[in-house]
Motif scaffolding. Structure first.
Motif, PDB file in Angstrom:
ATOM      1  N   ILE A  44       0.853  -1.189   0.000  1.00 38.86           N
ATOM      2  CA  ILE A  44       0.000   0.000   0.000  1.00 38.86           C
ATOM      3  C   ILE A  44       0.891   1.242   0.000  1.00 38.86           C
ATOM      4  CG2 ILE A  44      -1.633   1.361   1.364  1.00 38.86           C
ATOM      5  CD1 ILE A  44      -3.064  -0.974   0.251  1.00 38.86           C
TER       6      ILE A  44
ATOM      7  N   ASP B 279       4.308   6.286  -3.156  1.00 40.35           N
ATOM      8  CA  ASP B 279       2.861   6.319  -3.393  1.00 40.35           C
ATOM      9  C   ASP B 279       2.171   5.698  -2.178  1.00 40.35           C
ATOM     10  OD1 ASP B 279       0.537   6.887  -4.721  1.00 40.35           O
ATOM     11  OD2 ASP B 279       0.637   5.212  -6.110  1.00 40.35           O
ATOM     12  N   GLY B 280       0.939   6.077  -1.970  1.00 42.44           N
ATOM     13  CA  GLY B 280       0.171   5.481  -0.881  1.00 42.44           C
ATOM     14  C   GLY B 280       0.441   6.097   0.480  1.00 42.44           C
TER      15      GLY B 280
ATOM     16  N   PRO C 209      -0.508   8.243   3.395  1.00 46.52           N
ATOM     17  CA  PRO C 209      -1.800   8.803   3.802  1.00 46.52           C
ATOM     18  C   PRO C 209      -1.819  10.323   3.661  1.00 46.52           C
ATOM     19  CG  PRO C 209      -1.012   7.217   5.435  1.00 46.52           C
ATOM     20  CD  PRO C 209       0.110   7.444   4.459  1.00 46.52           C
ATOM     21  N   ALA C 210      -2.952  10.858   3.292  1.00 45.74           N
ATOM     22  CA  ALA C 210      -3.098  12.309   3.159  1.00 45.74           C
ATOM     23  C   ALA C 210      -3.134  12.960   4.535  1.00 45.74           C
ATOM     24  CB  ALA C 210      -4.376  12.625   2.399  1.00 45.74           C
ATOM     25  N   GLY C 211      -2.600  14.170   4.576  1.00 45.37           N
ATOM     26  CA  GLY C 211      -2.715  14.952   5.800  1.00 45.37           C
ATOM     27  C   GLY C 211      -1.498  14.898   6.704  1.00 45.37           C
ATOM     28  N   LEU C 212      -0.432  14.247   6.240  1.00 49.25           N
ATOM     29  CA  LEU C 212       0.807  14.207   7.025  1.00 49.25           C
ATOM     30  C   LEU C 212       1.595  15.490   6.769  1.00 49.25           C
ATOM     31  CD1 LEU C 212       2.736  12.193   8.723  1.00 49.25           C
ATOM     32  CD2 LEU C 212       3.900  11.872   6.529  1.00 49.25           C
TER      33      LEU C 212
ATOM     34  N   ARG D  77       1.223  19.697   3.559  1.00 49.38           N
ATOM     35  CA  ARG D  77       0.741  18.367   3.946  1.00 49.38           C
ATOM     36  C   ARG D  77       0.710  17.444   2.736  1.00 49.38           C
ATOM     37  NH1 ARG D  77      -4.885  18.638   6.444  1.00 49.38           N
ATOM     38  NH2 ARG D  77      -5.141  20.350   4.933  1.00 49.38           N
ATOM     39  N   THR D  78       0.896  16.167   2.992  1.00 57.68           N
ATOM     40  CA  THR D  78       0.794  15.179   1.917  1.00 57.68           C
ATOM     41  C   THR D  78      -0.659  15.130   1.436  1.00 57.68           C
ATOM     42  OG1 THR D  78       0.379  13.444   3.541  1.00 57.68           O
ATOM     43  CG2 THR D  78       2.647  13.740   2.835  1.00 57.68           C
ATOM     44  N   THR D  79      -0.811  14.926   0.113  1.00 59.23           N
ATOM     45  CA  THR D  79      -2.158  14.915  -0.469  1.00 59.23           C
ATOM     46  C   THR D  79      -2.685  13.503  -0.703  1.00 59.23           C
ATOM     47  OG1 THR D  79      -1.244  14.934  -2.693  1.00 59.23           O
ATOM     48  CG2 THR D  79      -1.759  17.078  -1.711  1.00 59.23           C
ATOM     49  N   GLY D  80      -1.865  12.486  -0.437  1.00 62.95           N
ATOM     50  CA  GLY D  80      -2.278  11.111  -0.725  1.00 62.95           C
ATOM     51  C   GLY D  80      -1.906  10.673  -2.128  1.00 62.95           C
ATOM     52  N   THR D  81      -1.268  11.547  -2.890  1.00 65.94           N
ATOM     53  CA  THR D  81      -0.847  11.217  -4.267  1.00 65.94           C
ATOM     54  C   THR D  81       0.678  11.077  -4.284  1.00 65.94           C
ATOM     55  OG1 THR D  81      -0.714  13.536  -4.922  1.00 65.94           O
ATOM     56  CG2 THR D  81      -2.863  12.465  -5.160  1.00 65.94           C
ATOM     57  N   PRO D  82       1.247  10.566  -5.390  1.00 67.33           N
ATOM     58  CA  PRO D  82       2.676  10.223  -5.369  1.00 67.33           C
ATOM     59  C   PRO D  82       3.597  11.405  -5.052  1.00 67.33           C
ATOM     60  CG  PRO D  82       1.603   9.230  -7.266  1.00 67.33           C
ATOM     61  CD  PRO D  82       0.606  10.163  -6.645  1.00 67.33           C
TER      62      PRO D  82
ATOM     63  N   ILE E 121       5.311   9.124   9.588  1.00 68.14           N
ATOM     64  CA  ILE E 121       4.054   8.394   9.805  1.00 68.14           C
ATOM     65  C   ILE E 121       4.133   7.621  11.121  1.00 68.14           C
ATOM     66  CG2 ILE E 121       2.596   6.499   8.960  1.00 68.14           C
ATOM     67  CD1 ILE E 121       3.439   7.285   6.108  1.00 68.14           C
TER      68      ILE E 121
ATOM     69  N   LEU F  71      -0.242  -0.104   7.323  1.00 68.05           N
ATOM     70  CA  LEU F  71      -1.308   0.232   6.370  1.00 68.05           C
ATOM     71  C   LEU F  71      -2.004  -1.019   5.837  1.00 68.05           C
ATOM     72  CD1 LEU F  71       0.425   3.230   4.676  1.00 68.05           C
ATOM     73  CD2 LEU F  71      -1.958   3.259   5.399  1.00 68.05           C
TER      74      LEU F  71
END
Lengths: 364, 364, 364, 364
Positions: free
Chosen positions: D9, D28-29, D31-34, D75-80, D144, D349
């Motif tokens: 993941i 990739d993978g 989590p968003a919001g980091l 913040r990370t968006t959840g995309t690569p 994370i 994950l």
């Protein structure tokens, strides 16, 4: 992996050939604690059984499923679930003829080209019996979905030129063709009688409607929810087209008519005024109904005379013996539902960690 | 893997957003020894560039690709190839409006539901610019295929209600809409003028024909060649239906008319008399042309007034500013070709060991 | 995939619990055309059977394998091979005691923490019986390797403090502990007698030597051949350390002594003067013997008194009933061999397309 | 996938060669919001920089990381997430000599055997610079983990024959060799001086201790947590052995001494009285500290004279020019930490859906 496995977290691997000792599936990654017993699965398998009506072969197949692992005291343990249906009819009748030539519309030729030879008995691995494993696994996926409030309704939308014009979901289960429109079903049955008289066959369209799927399931790029579903449906033999939402009709629509407006209810619930998109935007579920259609080709096994070649490279004419379904659409209804359920269960599982807050919710 | 990677042996992972620093892809598993240089890739990228004709946005994007790794002395080394196109236009214009509401037909709402927030600048990750990575990688896949004698021809088959009636492959490259029928193209261009006048948009159909693919590529079950291709095409934003061969038309055909007879030439070459199946039987290529169609929805970005909601849950009306393509079909032609090429290259690589004799041929 | 599958092209998924209906594996991606029958597999399974000598439990398990799919007329068809061994002894003896507490050194506690509950009968999924599926699949992998001239020799290198000082491969098969040194074996047997008298248990070291593996197998980065083998060996319960080549000893060596010089024979054959690296350089096989060692912990099931807790959170003392192997090393020898064989078969298959010339060789 | 990607993941794909345009990774993978910014990553990269002390090469490499995608407004968006470090020193010095022969202990020969040729400049893809991508990705994984209360402590346990006897974690960061024992470090430095005088090199042992990992992470069979970690550590060039917990020492222990008793505190907290298992039982974390060790071989690049062969098959003698690290252990400390962090983030994950109750918690 030679392509007999589907899924990333919730994985299903089918095994077995038409005339081997049995067929089935291994389901791995099923969450622990799901109540599960053989009747839960049998119910699904019974929907694909032949001999349910006179448009499918009368061949007696009991197709009783056994769970050999992964369930303890009535609940899944989180370890692999081996599902097995024994092949009862393995009589070694004479397959020498079928072994020698390539049936049009079948995988005989392509199996030989890929593997060098093939198990020719009853279609071997390319037989419809392979879908028993899918349906059995789909029953498990459906139970997972049900626990989350996600339900599927799948039915025959058309048979040959006969399309349903009404939609009465309560009719589906009792209809011999799994149509949601009794009048259309009668016409379709008459059409199938004609096909049988002509030693010919028919195709049709299956629609699956998913209710209760939360918004936010799927992914932005290659693993778009529509892409995963598209793969799942195209993996069913005989599917030649797949549509999501308005499908092919979108090419005739304009942006203004095809876009679904968002609306907010007084309770603050966001919905869409229409659902041309079929419940997916940008590869991710939007909370509306998911709407999918699979277009199934006419059964290639027909008893009228056909041109083909044999393995010696001679042009010959054949007539395929035995009883054949004039249509496989009704039996494929539950296969479409199973493939959809498998895909959604896996998408829900792989999508659990899309946000840091979920990771914290589960692990902290 | 969050779905930004496709393939098993030949893998492609795209990265980048519309208004980030750049977009691109990592290609892993490309066989060593393939001649490769930036112009090979640029040629493909130029086919998806906007501003090629007046039906796509005039925005100037140079989109020049750089190879940052994996190529040495003009040949691939077998290690990851990093492809990058810098985003030249990152001016931070005011996105506060677009950030506040959900555009109908776009992924704004679903991204928020999945990830909790989104990069709203120019569509972020759901922008068409993400396909730059796919097209660049597709150029590499196409080179691999070309070395094996496999070629792809992709073109616009219809725009809105205007369908091509002729097929002149030599016309495609010079047609502003990448149609293979100059007369239809003119009508389609007139139709697009109307759409633009109405601040509306159009969809269309793209067809891809693959020649020279050997028989025996693909797999019997979940990773059927059609399933892999179906996934690849549905992973393109805006695709709402995919057809293989006769596609949706098969449901109206009968078995006798839909089955393709096998024929053997005097030289012992087995071919099919017709190609309703579109080159795939039982999930495995049959040596005929592969025929695929993707149905593309009308561009959701339209400047006419639309109903929607904002993030505060208010029902509002919007009019999307800026210049928008009235149709994305012509730009998506090369994306369809790229996704097909990627899928075939991977299928050829994963299928090498289908027979013991091949394993011995390579390793002994 | 919840981790019950290993491999990329040649994949193995095991299923089954100690006291369920059976155990086994699905092998997918096996090249078509490999001669295979049940005795080929039984031969491997017999090497892991308990009751082969007095240091393993006398429990009678027939462990007869059945092939339910994927083989036709004595050869693999390229489709999934379902291997099943029925569990003959499912008598429901009283497990209530074992169900209530956590055995030290076992997975009882961690299964409960992960899944919420567990199948406690005989260790459930964490039982050594799970390795039956691995060994059965390993027999198939070994046949593939044999066709390519690759052979494996696996043996017990030490039991507790008793290490072999001689290496006579011809002795292994007849030694009750699968040692290659009869004198050491006698000492080890005496040591095990002592362990049994003390109601205690012993660990040991297993070594696997692979001959005939061509150079060029493996990958440069995450899927280094050593990384794949390391994973495969650590996936065997009770393995607490894995070494390649000189292993831990390299940290005491110097670069000058540890580097293996290349030499070229008069026939132009490149070899290494020494093999400290154990046959792998930079993650890729170098054509020398592959040398691997797995360090196995003492059997955690011992009948002497141990402290632990029960599910009510009470500190208790237990004494595990029943006969237990004082050592599992001899039974694990064939498991180490199987895991090595599975890994190599998959590495050979996934590595077929490393060069364009191979792709052309197979497909053109 | 040619092995440049790790994870299911949370996936990491590294790219780049020593003397190409740059090196890096796609993550990739995530989590968003980091919360994530370049300094978070730079901090990790600085720990592997050469020139930090006199035992690593003085070569000036700035190694500044750029985030090109996947992060928006901090913040990370959840995309690569594309991570890039440009190679500043690409001067094309003369590599013709190194191109012509095979360095002992290096991957030159095996790359040629696998791919047919190689990028010989500075080791190409097998250079230590490839680990920059791993370390950069590991920094994200560590963030994370930190949000979940999981922390890692990694240090040099021995250099050649000099082993630490004390453990003062606060000393590690300031020690030139990243040892946790200042006295041992001084002896180790003296030992390295000797190596350098002899134009020779040394290896060593790195230990990683993970605190705060919840029980229940990992899987029962092939994807045991120890198997995933074993793969991750063996994927680091130069690692020849990996140990978990007591590692190789377990083979000398008895069951009674090696089993860790469970104890329950008055607060009802279950812990283990000892931790011989190193925090993993049956492939799943048990809530104790995770303890891992990687054994690193002596740097193969030494300037003393060595025997080898050239590409023309001639036996020659070489002396590798340039400055070389007499030991890579200190630089590999952060690589071991990164690989551990990547593995744990992915295991957390992928394990989110192990129970139905978690699925309901996230989706309902």
């Amino acid at each position: 992996m030679a392509g007999s496995t589907i899924g990333t977290i919730f994985t299903v691997s089918t095994w077995g050939e038409s005339h081997g000792k049995g067929v089935g599936a291994v389901v791995d990654g099923c969450p622990a604690g799901l109540p599960l017993s053989e009747p839960d699965i049998q119910k699904f398998l019974d929907r694909r059984k032949p001999g349910q009506n006179r448009y499918t072969t009368a061949r007696k197949e009991s197709d009783e499923v056994e769970i050999l692992s992964g369930v303890f005291e009535g609940r899944t343990t989180g370890t692999p679930i081996l599902l097995m249906v024994k092949n009862t009819d393995q009589r070694s009748r004479d397959y020498s003829e079928i072994a020698s030539y390539y049936r049009p519309g079948h995988a005989d030729y392509t199996f030989d080209k890929k593997f060098g030879f093939r198990d020719y008995r009853g279609g071997g691995r390319s037989s419809g019996r392979e879908t028993i494993g899918r349906v059995a696994a789909g029953a498990i996926a459906s139970k997972i979905l049900a626990e989350l409030g996600v339900t599927l309704c799948t039915y025959t939308k058309s048979i040959g030129p006969v399309a349903a014009s009404e939609f009465d979901p309560s009719h589906i289960e009792k209809d011999p063709l799994y149509m949601a429109d009794g009048h259309a079903s009668e016409k379709a049955q008459a059409y199938l009688q004609e096909c049988m008289a002509k030693k010919d066959s028919a195709g049709g369209v299956i629609e699956c409607i998913v209710k209760g799927l939360p918004a936010g399931v799927g992914n932005p790029v290659f693993d778009k929810l529509d892409a995963l579903l598209g793969k799942a449906l195209f993996s069913i033999g005989a599917v030649k087209a797949v549509e999501i939402g308005d499908g092919t009709a979108v090419t005739l629509a304009s942006g203004a008519s095809n876009n679904d407006s968002f609306r907010c209810s007084q309770e603050g619930q966001i919905t869409k005024a229409t659902n041309h998109s079929g419940g997916i935007l940008g590869g991710i579920s939007d909370g509306s109904d998911l709407i999918l259609r699979a277009h199934i080709k006419p059964t290639p096994s027909i008893s009228s005379i056909q041109d083909t070649v044999n393995q010696d490279g001679e042009n010959i004419q054949i007539s395929i013996k035995g009883r054949h379904d004039p249509v496989i659409v009704p039996r494929a209804v539950v296969v479409v539902e199973a493939m959809t359920a498998l895909t959604l269960a896996d998408a829900l599982l792989t999508g659990m960690g899309a946000r840091m807050e979920n990771l914290i919710k589960v692990w902290k």
